[in-house]
Design an enzyme around this catalytic site. Sequence first.
Site, PDB file in Angstrom:
ATOM      1  N   VAL A 154      57.676  43.744  56.848  1.00  0.00           N
ATOM      2  CA  VAL A 154      58.783  44.679  56.662  1.00  0.00           C
ATOM      3  C   VAL A 154      58.319  45.934  57.385  1.00  0.00           C
ATOM      4  CG1 VAL A 154      60.057  46.117  55.024  1.00  0.00           C
ATOM      5  CG2 VAL A 154      59.627  43.706  54.490  1.00  0.00           C
ATOM      6  N   PRO A 155      58.912  46.229  58.538  1.00  0.00           N
ATOM      7  CA  PRO A 155      58.355  47.253  59.429  1.00  0.00           C
ATOM      8  C   PRO A 155      58.650  48.691  58.984  1.00  0.00           C
ATOM      9  CG  PRO A 155      60.346  46.367  60.380  1.00  0.00           C
ATOM     10  CD  PRO A 155      60.088  45.584  59.117  1.00  0.00           C
ATOM     11  N   CYS A 156      58.014  49.111  57.918  1.00  0.00           N
ATOM     12  CA  CYS A 156      58.212  50.476  57.434  1.00  0.00           C
ATOM     13  C   CYS A 156      57.718  51.497  58.456  1.00  0.00           C
ATOM     14  CB  CYS A 156      57.543  50.677  56.081  1.00  0.00           C
ATOM     15  SG  CYS A 156      55.854  50.114  55.979  1.00  0.00           S
ATOM     16  N   HIS A 157      56.869  51.070  59.380  1.00  0.00           N
ATOM     17  CA  HIS A 157      56.397  51.971  60.435  1.00  0.00           C
ATOM     18  C   HIS A 157      57.489  52.300  61.450  1.00  0.00           C
ATOM     19  CE1 HIS A 157      55.776  47.828  61.742  1.00  0.00           C
ATOM     20  NE2 HIS A 157      55.787  48.250  62.993  1.00  0.00           N
ATOM     21  N   CYS A 206      52.506  52.685  55.609  1.00  0.00           N
ATOM     22  CA  CYS A 206      53.154  51.826  54.639  1.00  0.00           C
ATOM     23  C   CYS A 206      52.201  51.557  53.474  1.00  0.00           C
ATOM     24  CB  CYS A 206      53.545  50.506  55.293  1.00  0.00           C
ATOM     25  SG  CYS A 206      54.690  50.684  56.657  1.00  0.00           S
TER      26      CYS A 206
END
Length: 185
Positions: free
Chosen positions: A141-144, A182
């Site tokens: 889940v690409p929170c970056h 993250c």
Amino acid sequence: MTDPTDAKGFAIFETPIGACGIAWGPRGITGLQLPETTAQGTRTRLQRRWAGAIETPPPADVQRAIDRVLALLAGKAVDLGDIPLDLEAAPDFHRKVYEVARTIPPGQTMTYGEIAKKLGAPHESREVGQALGRNPVAIIVPCHRVLGADGKMAASRPMAVSPPSGASSRSRARRRSAPDHCSTG
């Protein structure tokens, strides 16, 4: 947030930013642990977060997920949006935030406010940030790829969302476009 019965297995794997860990259950990946200072530190944290999981070689589908994470960390534009996840232990709002974040293509970004609007909750950008700060599957889940309204990574999130392995890991992560802000648990 993490139910220890959710993960059945886990593995530690070496990456360009250090030893990461991955936990899985019968329905998909339940967690991805960013590096601690040592591989044993990563293992210990992962065992604490997913207490029921047993360290074992990953099954083929999990190994494919690991290979794709490694490609992303090596600088390749890899979309991880189709890796099966099991996030049933996460609150409903968090799961919705993660679903939207997974639609952000490599090389693109979205703001917390934009995600909130997509969820029909335009005044809940702070809650979006809190959900991403508790992301149990950072990188997948690409929170970056999610930024503050000013276009910057939010620095106001607590230290728990940065790898405790120190500045050198964070700078290596930035150079490889890895998510150093993250959740690590």
